[in-house]
Design an enzyme around this catalytic site. Structure first.
Site, PDB file in Angstrom:
ATOM      1  N   HIS A  27       0.859  -1.188   0.000  1.00 31.58           N
ATOM      2  CA  HIS A  27       0.000   0.000   0.000  1.00 31.58           C
ATOM      3  C   HIS A  27       0.898   1.241   0.000  1.00 31.58           C
ATOM      4  O   HIS A  27       1.661   1.457   0.939  1.00 31.58           O
ATOM      5  CB  HIS A  27      -0.898  -0.052   1.233  1.00 31.58           C
ATOM      6  CG  HIS A  27      -1.880   1.062   1.338  1.00 31.58           C
ATOM      7  ND1 HIS A  27      -3.112   1.046   0.724  1.00 31.58           N
ATOM      8  CD2 HIS A  27      -1.818   2.238   2.008  1.00 31.58           C
ATOM      9  CE1 HIS A  27      -3.767   2.157   1.009  1.00 31.58           C
ATOM     10  NE2 HIS A  27      -3.000   2.913   1.794  1.00 31.58           N
ATOM     11  N   ASP A  55       1.090   5.114   0.149  1.00 32.32           N
ATOM     12  CA  ASP A  55       0.347   6.323   0.522  1.00 32.32           C
ATOM     13  C   ASP A  55       0.989   7.543  -0.118  1.00 32.32           C
ATOM     14  O   ASP A  55       2.078   7.953   0.280  1.00 32.32           O
ATOM     15  CB  ASP A  55       0.365   6.481   2.049  1.00 32.32           C
ATOM     16  CG  ASP A  55      -0.595   5.522   2.727  1.00 32.32           C
ATOM     17  OD1 ASP A  55      -1.772   5.503   2.342  1.00 32.32           O
ATOM     18  OD2 ASP A  55      -0.158   4.794   3.635  1.00 32.32           O
TER      19      ASP A  55
HETATM   20  C1  DX5 Z   1      -3.403   7.379   6.447  1.00 32.22           C
HETATM   21  C2  DX5 Z   1      -2.903   6.380   5.428  1.00 32.22           C
HETATM   22  C3  DX5 Z   1      -2.810   5.002   5.972  1.00 32.22           C
HETATM   23  C4  DX5 Z   1      -1.889   4.866   7.134  1.00 32.22           C
HETATM   24  C5  DX5 Z   1      -2.006   3.530   7.796  1.00 32.22           C
HETATM   25  O1  DX5 Z   1      -3.646   8.577   5.834  1.00 32.22           O
HETATM   26  O2  DX5 Z   1      -3.741   6.328   4.309  1.00 32.22           O
HETATM   27  O3  DX5 Z   1      -2.517   4.062   4.939  1.00 32.22           O
HETATM   28  O4  DX5 Z   1      -0.575   5.048   6.787  1.00 32.22           O
HETATM   29  O5  DX5 Z   1      -1.194   3.549   8.918  1.00 32.22           O
HETATM   30  P1  DX5 Z   1      -1.671   2.967  10.311  1.00 32.22           P
HETATM   31  O6  DX5 Z   1      -1.962   1.499  10.077  1.00 32.22           O
HETATM   32  O7  DX5 Z   1      -0.531   3.215  11.200  1.00 32.22           O
HETATM   33  O8  DX5 Z   1      -2.934   3.698  10.698  1.00 32.22           O
HETATM   34 ZN    ZN Z   2      -3.512   4.618   2.921  1.00 27.30          ZN
END
Ligand code: DX5
Ligand code: ZN
Length: 225
Positions: A33, A35
């Site tokens: 994933h 981001d």
């Molecule tokens: C938040 C991101 C997520 C996040 C997930 O804006 O889209 O993908 O990084 O991280 P955790 O699992 O730590 O909430």
């Molecule tokens: Zn995300």
């Protein structure tokens, strides 16, 4: 047999050596994933397009690009062309979501649409028959390591009910934010089948073992259902 997917987010992985961080989760994960944040749609910046392109190009896993950017109409297709297996844009940022969807499909990428906590399920309903994945944010997008918003569970359940009435292949239902051993079962019980986990995975001593433990929780959540 219910299929679950786990997609670790590299947002909280060590930035200095991403290939080695990714190699710690590659065997146990379904997608990587990615981001992407532009400091406009969300108050944080992660990867430029060229940095993203490099990660996508080198990833041993198919990439689930999560675009938290203000201009998906201009940029989403470029992430598909860069080789992302799946591109998720935010409904709140899209000027012409139907055009973005057809542009992504023309590139052969899976199409995801994300909604922030304040956006109701009804806002995305008409797009669901056209897309491959709905992303229900379970934190306010922008940062890793936030607490799971359990008040998003009714939205996940509503989406599940709607998706189950659609013909196959049904869109996947992804949750993102605060997913951990403590929260993944609730999200699965509400109907999610695709789980992003950032800090839970990368803060664990052995990230691959954490992914296996998350899968055990998922298996138990179906037994209990
Ligand atoms: C938040 C991101 C997520 C996040 C997930 O804006 O889209 O993908 O990084 O991280 P955790 O699992 O730590 O909430
Ligand atoms: Zn995300």
């Amino acid at each position: 047999m219910k299929i679950f997917r786990i997609c670790p987010s590299i947002l909280n992985a060590g930035r200095d050596n991403l290939p080695s961080e990714i190699s710690r989760i590659a065997q146990d994960s379904d997608f990587l994933h990615l981001d992407v944040m532009d400091n406009i749609f969300v108050p944080n910046f992660t990867f430029s397009f060229s940095e993203s392109e490099e990660i996508i190009g080198k990833s041993p896993l198919p990439v689930d690009a999560h675009l938290m950017i203000a201009n998906p109409d201009e940029m989403a297709v470029a992430y598909a062309k860069a080789g992302s297996a799946s591109v998720t844009f935010h409904l709140e940022a899209a000027q012409a979501p139907f055009e973005i969807i057809s542009g992504l499909k023309a590139c052969g990428a899976r199409v995801g649409v994300g909604i922030k906590p304040a956006t109701p399920f009804e806002a995305v309903e008409e797009l669901l028959p056209l897309i491959d994945m709905l992303l229900v944010m379970t934190v306010e997008p922008g940062f890793g390591g936030q607490s799971f918003m359990s008040d998003m569970l009714p939205k996940v359940s509503k989406a599940r009910t709607f998706i189950d009435l659609l013909p196959d292949p049904k869109p996947w239902l992804e949750v993102d934010g605060g997913i951990s051993l403590n929260t993944i079962s609730q999200a699965a019980t509400a109907g999610a089948d695709t789980f992003v986990a950032g800090s839970a995975v990368f803060n664990a001593p052995i990230p691959g073992e954490m992914i296996k433990s998350l899968r055990v929780c998922l298996a138990e959540s179906i037994k209990e259902a």
